[in-house]
Design a protein around this motif. Structure first.
Motif, PDB file in Angstrom:
ATOM      1  N   GLY A 157       0.810  -1.214   0.000  1.00  0.00           N
ATOM      2  CA  GLY A 157       0.000   0.000   0.000  1.00  0.00           C
ATOM      3  C   GLY A 157       0.839   1.257   0.000  1.00  0.00           C
ATOM      4  O   GLY A 157       0.541   2.214  -0.714  1.00  0.00           O
ATOM      5  N   VAL A 158       1.913   1.265   0.793  1.00  0.00           N
ATOM      6  CA  VAL A 158       2.798   2.431   0.833  1.00  0.00           C
ATOM      7  C   VAL A 158       3.449   2.649  -0.526  1.00  0.00           C
ATOM      8  O   VAL A 158       3.489   3.773  -1.051  1.00  0.00           O
ATOM      9  CB  VAL A 158       3.872   2.261   1.936  1.00  0.00           C
ATOM     10  CG1 VAL A 158       4.965   3.303   1.807  1.00  0.00           C
ATOM     11  CG2 VAL A 158       3.229   2.346   3.307  1.00  0.00           C
ATOM     12  N   PHE A 159       3.963   1.580  -1.129  1.00  0.00           N
ATOM     13  CA  PHE A 159       4.620   1.725  -2.425  1.00  0.00           C
ATOM     14  C   PHE A 159       3.624   2.086  -3.524  1.00  0.00           C
ATOM     15  O   PHE A 159       3.949   2.866  -4.429  1.00  0.00           O
ATOM     16  CB  PHE A 159       5.394   0.461  -2.779  1.00  0.00           C
ATOM     17  CG  PHE A 159       6.622   0.283  -1.946  1.00  0.00           C
ATOM     18  CD1 PHE A 159       7.556   1.302  -1.821  1.00  0.00           C
ATOM     19  CD2 PHE A 159       6.846  -0.899  -1.262  1.00  0.00           C
ATOM     20  CE1 PHE A 159       8.691   1.149  -1.054  1.00  0.00           C
ATOM     21  CE2 PHE A 159       7.979  -1.062  -0.485  1.00  0.00           C
ATOM     22  CZ  PHE A 159       8.905  -0.036  -0.385  1.00  0.00           C
ATOM     23  N   LEU A 160       2.396   1.558  -3.450  1.00  0.00           N
ATOM     24  CA  LEU A 160       1.374   1.928  -4.423  1.00  0.00           C
ATOM     25  C   LEU A 160       1.031   3.410  -4.297  1.00  0.00           C
ATOM     26  O   LEU A 160       0.938   4.131  -5.297  1.00  0.00           O
ATOM     27  CB  LEU A 160       0.126   1.072  -4.238  1.00  0.00           C
ATOM     28  CG  LEU A 160      -1.040   1.395  -5.170  1.00  0.00           C
ATOM     29  CD1 LEU A 160      -0.662   1.085  -6.615  1.00  0.00           C
ATOM     30  CD2 LEU A 160      -2.277   0.624  -4.760  1.00  0.00           C
ATOM     31  N   TYR A 161       0.873   3.878  -3.066  1.00  0.00           N
ATOM     32  CA  TYR A 161       0.583   5.298  -2.851  1.00  0.00           C
ATOM     33  C   TYR A 161       1.714   6.171  -3.381  1.00  0.00           C
ATOM     34  O   TYR A 161       1.474   7.181  -4.053  1.00  0.00           O
ATOM     35  CB  TYR A 161       0.338   5.586  -1.367  1.00  0.00           C
ATOM     36  CG  TYR A 161       0.212   7.065  -1.100  1.00  0.00           C
ATOM     37  CD1 TYR A 161      -0.960   7.739  -1.418  1.00  0.00           C
ATOM     38  CD2 TYR A 161       1.284   7.784  -0.570  1.00  0.00           C
ATOM     39  CE1 TYR A 161      -1.079   9.104  -1.197  1.00  0.00           C
ATOM     40  CE2 TYR A 161       1.177   9.147  -0.358  1.00  0.00           C
ATOM     41  CZ  TYR A 161      -0.004   9.797  -0.676  1.00  0.00           C
ATOM     42  OH  TYR A 161      -0.110  11.143  -0.472  1.00  0.00           O
ATOM     43  N   MET A 162       2.961   5.801  -3.068  1.00  0.00           N
ATOM     44  CA  MET A 162       4.101   6.596  -3.541  1.00  0.00           C
ATOM     45  C   MET A 162       4.146   6.625  -5.064  1.00  0.00           C
ATOM     46  O   MET A 162       4.443   7.666  -5.668  1.00  0.00           O
ATOM     47  CB  MET A 162       5.405   6.025  -2.984  1.00  0.00           C
ATOM     48  CG  MET A 162       5.603   6.278  -1.514  1.00  0.00           C
ATOM     49  SD  MET A 162       7.024   5.419  -0.825  1.00  0.00           S
ATOM     50  CE  MET A 162       8.346   5.900  -1.890  1.00  0.00           C
ATOM     51  N   GLY A 163       3.838   5.497  -5.695  1.00  0.00           N
ATOM     52  CA  GLY A 163       3.865   5.444  -7.152  1.00  0.00           C
ATOM     53  C   GLY A 163       2.780   6.299  -7.775  1.00  0.00           C
ATOM     54  O   GLY A 163       3.035   7.061  -8.708  1.00  0.00           O
ATOM     55  N   VAL A 164       1.557   6.196  -7.262  1.00  0.00           N
ATOM     56  CA  VAL A 164       0.448   6.959  -7.827  1.00  0.00           C
ATOM     57  C   VAL A 164       0.625   8.450  -7.546  1.00  0.00           C
ATOM     58  O   VAL A 164       0.353   9.289  -8.411  1.00  0.00           O
ATOM     59  CB  VAL A 164      -0.897   6.437  -7.277  1.00  0.00           C
ATOM     60  CG1 VAL A 164      -2.048   7.344  -7.663  1.00  0.00           C
ATOM     61  CG2 VAL A 164      -1.148   5.023  -7.773  1.00  0.00           C
ATOM     62  N   ALA A 165       1.113   8.807  -6.361  1.00  0.00           N
ATOM     63  CA  ALA A 165       1.301  10.217  -6.020  1.00  0.00           C
ATOM     64  C   ALA A 165       2.367  10.879  -6.888  1.00  0.00           C
ATOM     65  O   ALA A 165       2.286  12.073  -7.174  1.00  0.00           O
ATOM     66  CB  ALA A 165       1.673  10.356  -4.542  1.00  0.00           C
ATOM     67  N   SER A 166       3.348  10.117  -7.343  1.00  0.00           N
ATOM     68  CA  SER A 166       4.416  10.713  -8.142  1.00  0.00           C
ATOM     69  C   SER A 166       4.063  10.815  -9.620  1.00  0.00           C
ATOM     70  O   SER A 166       4.802  11.421 -10.388  1.00  0.00           O
ATOM     71  CB  SER A 166       5.697   9.902  -7.983  1.00  0.00           C
ATOM     72  OG  SER A 166       5.556   8.659  -8.626  1.00  0.00           O
TER      73      SER A 166
END
Length: 159
Positions: free
Chosen positions: A86-95
């Motif tokens: 979830g953290v990595f998915l959020y970081m990917g989508v936010a960037s």
């Protein structure tokens, strides 16, 4: 920054630690955070790019934290994998916001009258922009297929 990244990559290579790769989500967010822009005063006015803040602290801290994470492995194993995903998915989508490839993908689905005023649309015909975007999508699909096969070992060379 690049000089210190090169030095730290040499040190990490000798010590068997992971490299600091410039194509990661963190690097994109880091570069975006160093961007200096004008303060906007009028509503709807786009900020103008002034330059980049120069600093070398982030690269060193990333490597230190990478080294510390090796010693924290007994603690880190208690973090559930879905939380990390979830953290990595959020970081990917936010960037993804502000990445030109994503902006051009949105242009494919956007009516002409609602298109933002991108600088490249002033100089290049829209058909050429769509053709280039299509070519990039095909290359991305080929890389994804390559990554899923036994030939995935050459994936970094293809990138």
């Amino acid at each position: 920054d690049l000089f210190w990244v090169a030095i730290l990559m040499i040190i990490c290579s000798f010590m068997g630690l992971p490299w600091y790769v410039a194509a990661t989500v963190i690097s994109i967010a880091h570069i975006d955070s160093l961007k200096m822009e004008t303060e906007t005063s009028a509503p709807g006015e786009q900020p103008k790019f002034l330059g980049v803040r120069e600093q070398r602290v982030t690269g060193v801290i990333v490597f230190i934290l990478t080294g510390v994470s090796v010693f924290m492995a007994p603690i880190l194993k208690f973090i559930p994998m879905p939380v990390l995903y979830g953290v990595f998915l959020y970081m990917g989508v936010a960037s993804l916001n502000g990445v030109q490839f994503m902006d051009r993908l949105k242009l494919l689905l956007m009516p002409l009258k609602h298109q933002p005023d991108f600088i490249y649309l002033r100089h290049v015909p829209l058909r050429r922009v769509h053709l280039f975007t299509f070519l990039q999508v095909v290359c991305l699909a080929l890389l994804w297929i390559l990554k899923s096969t036994v030939a995935a070992i050459i994936f970094p060379v293809m990138v």
